[in-house]
Design an enzyme around this catalytic site. Structure first.
Site, PDB file in Angstrom:
ATOM      1  NE  ARG A 176      -2.798  -0.158   3.502  1.00 51.58           N
ATOM      2  CZ  ARG A 176      -4.065   0.144   3.442  1.00 51.58           C
ATOM      3  NH1 ARG A 176      -4.873  -0.603   2.750  1.00 51.58           N
ATOM      4  NH2 ARG A 176      -4.550   1.180   4.083  1.00 51.58           N
ATOM      5  NE  ARG A 204       3.023   7.104  -6.239  1.00 48.62           N
ATOM      6  CZ  ARG A 204       2.142   7.685  -5.440  1.00 48.62           C
ATOM      7  NH1 ARG A 204       2.323   8.940  -5.053  1.00 48.62           N
ATOM      8  NH2 ARG A 204       1.075   7.037  -5.043  1.00 48.62           N
ATOM      9  NE  ARG A 255      -1.772  -3.367  16.858  1.00 50.46           N
ATOM     10  CZ  ARG A 255      -1.118  -3.263  18.026  1.00 50.46           C
ATOM     11  NH1 ARG A 255      -1.009  -4.317  18.816  1.00 50.46           N
ATOM     12  NH2 ARG A 255      -0.598  -2.111  18.393  1.00 50.46           N
ATOM     13  NE  ARG A 307      -4.097   6.827  10.811  1.00 52.00           N
ATOM     14  CZ  ARG A 307      -4.428   5.964   9.870  1.00 52.00           C
ATOM     15  NH1 ARG A 307      -3.726   5.885   8.760  1.00 52.00           N
ATOM     16  NH2 ARG A 307      -5.459   5.166  10.025  1.00 52.00           N
ATOM     17  CD  GLU A 352      -5.990   7.017  13.551  1.00 51.65           C
ATOM     18  OE1 GLU A 352      -6.637   7.600  12.690  1.00 51.65           O
ATOM     19  OE2 GLU A 352      -5.453   5.899  13.367  1.00 51.65           O
ATOM     20  CE1 TYR A 379      -5.428  -2.010   6.719  1.00 50.41           C
ATOM     21  CE2 TYR A 379      -3.298  -3.031   6.381  1.00 50.41           C
ATOM     22  CZ  TYR A 379      -4.047  -1.935   6.689  1.00 50.41           C
ATOM     23  OH  TYR A 379      -3.417  -0.748   6.967  1.00 50.41           O
ATOM     24  CG  ASP A 438      -7.554   0.430   1.319  1.00 58.01           C
ATOM     25  OD1 ASP A 438      -7.273   0.372   2.520  1.00 58.01           O
ATOM     26  OD2 ASP A 438      -6.717   0.629   0.415  1.00 58.01           O
TER      27      ASP A 438
HETATM   28  N1  UDP Z   1       3.418   2.720   7.227  1.00 57.83           N
HETATM   29  C1  UDP Z   1       4.610   3.142   7.775  1.00 57.83           C
HETATM   30  N2  UDP Z   1       4.838   4.472   7.939  1.00 57.83           N
HETATM   31  C2  UDP Z   1       3.908   5.406   7.619  1.00 57.83           C
HETATM   32  C3  UDP Z   1       2.688   4.986   7.050  1.00 57.83           C
HETATM   33  C4  UDP Z   1       2.445   3.628   6.880  1.00 57.83           C
HETATM   34  O1  UDP Z   1       5.454   2.321   8.112  1.00 57.83           O
HETATM   35  O2  UDP Z   1       4.174   6.617   7.822  1.00 57.83           O
HETATM   36  C5  UDP Z   1       3.203   1.258   7.039  1.00 57.83           C
HETATM   37  C6  UDP Z   1       2.711   0.628   8.336  1.00 57.83           C
HETATM   38  O3  UDP Z   1       3.223  -0.703   8.409  1.00 57.83           O
HETATM   39  C7  UDP Z   1       1.215   0.654   8.137  1.00 57.83           C
HETATM   40  C8  UDP Z   1       1.058   0.373   6.650  1.00 57.83           C
HETATM   41  O4  UDP Z   1       2.193   1.046   6.067  1.00 57.83           O
HETATM   42  O5  UDP Z   1       0.577  -0.310   8.935  1.00 57.83           O
HETATM   43  C9  UDP Z   1      -0.239   0.878   6.014  1.00 57.83           C
HETATM   44  O6  UDP Z   1      -0.466   2.195   6.463  1.00 57.83           O
HETATM   45  P1  UDP Z   1      -1.702   3.085   5.980  1.00 57.83           P
HETATM   46  O7  UDP Z   1      -1.651   4.340   6.811  1.00 57.83           O
HETATM   47  O8  UDP Z   1      -1.639   3.229   4.511  1.00 57.83           O
HETATM   48  O9  UDP Z   1      -2.976   2.199   6.330  1.00 57.83           O
HETATM   49  P2  UDP Z   1      -4.209   2.432   7.329  1.00 57.83           P
HETATM   50  O10 UDP Z   1      -3.643   2.387   8.719  1.00 57.83           O
HETATM   51  O11 UDP Z   1      -4.766   3.785   6.989  1.00 57.83           O
HETATM   52  O12 UDP Z   1      -5.130   1.286   7.042  1.00 57.83           O
END
Ligand code: UDP
Length: 318
Positions: free
Chosen positions: A103, A107, A186, A217, A242, A290, A292
């Protein structure tokens, strides 16, 4: 979905704080040049990352740790992924499935759109308005605060399963009363903070990459709806921080942990689910997936077509 809502032209962008600096995500040329204090061209950055990722060249990484290093090399992995992932999952990255961070691509342009989907947006009036319109039909009756496992009320598992088609979207291990063991999930705790300023982050999502910040975050809600700017309070803003932790049976499960052991256990539950008469298991919790939002919608439409519609067609009196 377009029958029930229009969509805004929202484009998701996420920033992350590491070592006192804010960087753009997903890791892109801007992140790379800021991190290495450089002015690499796309080709130079590509060459650098290939060299740094080279320690796992030619392998097919199956876990998150190896996948992370092979995608972006160890320095960027350790800055932006390793500690965030440790906070988010509290599980050794070598035991997590690599799919979690496909995910999060790298880039070699300055494009920091978080998603690459052709269509992107949020329901114009919000998710609640959309859902309200979806259930606004005389054939749909919603009963809230009703526990499917509580036999003292009529809409319970023992009374309904085998008699009418049932779509179950709760945790699959709970459905079977944890008979084979517990799947790991989780959950997320939120802390609300209100600020006397119009804009706190300047973006909807700020991640915290370092271990000394306990939050993974923070979300600044008003920044999901820039099109509502004129009606938003210019002097106040609301932020939710969070923090993720393992879910107990009493918590709301959010994310399936999905280690190899969890997957094996899920498959054992899924084969029992197949034996359940007229019950369709769906959603993140029912299928331990998991997803989206677009995947949730797609799987629901697919389940309707292939599982629910045949059950309804077989109902007596239809
Ligand atoms: N991730 C990370 N650093 C970041 C953002 C995401 O390591 O700053 C990794 C982490 O393992 C996370 C996964 O990418 O569980 C997916 O994160 P995302 O925020 O895209 O998914 P969401 O929590 O929103 O489902």
């Amino acid at each position: 979905m377009n029958r029930f809502t229009s969509f805004t032209n929202y484009v998701h962008r996420v920033y992350t704080t590491h070592d006192g600096e804010v960087y753009p995500l997903p890791i892109n040329l801007g992140t790379i040049n800021q991190f290495f204090h450089a002015h690499y061209t796309p080709a130079q950055a590509r060459e650098l990352i290939a060299r740094q990722a080279g320690e796992l060249a030619g392998t097919d990484p199956q876990n998150l740790n190896d996948k992370g290093i092979s995608l972006i090399g160890r320095p960027l992995y350790e800055a932006f992924i390793k500690n965030y992932t440790a906070k988010q999952w509290q599980t050794n990255p070598s035991d997590l499935p690599s799919g979690i961070i496909t995910r999060l691509p790298v880039r070699f342009t300055y494009d920091n759109r978080y998603f690459k989907d052709t269509w992107e947006g949020l329901p114009t009036g919000g998710y609640t308005a959309w859902m309200k319109r979806m259930i606004d039909d005389p054939r749909i009756h919603v009963t809230l605060g009703t526990d499917f496992f509580d036999d003292s009320q009529p809409l319970n598992k023992n009374r309904l399963v085998g008699k009418v088609p049932v779509v179950y979207t709760g945790p699959i291990d709970r459905y079977f009363d944890y008979a084979l063991g517990e799947l790991k999930w989780r959950t997320v705790d939120f802390t609300e903070v209100r600020y006397d300023e119009g804009d706190h982050f300047g973006c909807p999502v700020m991640n915290y990459a370092d271990p000394d910040t306990p939050y993974t975050r923070a979300i600044e809600f008003k920044n999901f709806n820039p099109e509502r700017r004129d009606s938003q309070n210019p002097d106040r803003t609301v932020v939710w921080k969070e923090r993720s932790r393992f879910a107990t049976r009493l918590d709301e499960p959010y994310y399936p942990v999905n280690t190899v052991q969890d997957k094996t256990l899920y498959h054992a539950y899924a084969s029992r689910a197949h034996q359940e008469p007229g019950v369709v298991f769906g959603g993140r919790l029912g299928t331990y997936a998991y997803y989206d939002m677009h995947q949730v919608i797609s799987s629901a439409l697919h389940a309707y077509e292939h599982q629910v519609a045949p059950l309804l067609a077989a109902e007596p009196g239809r």
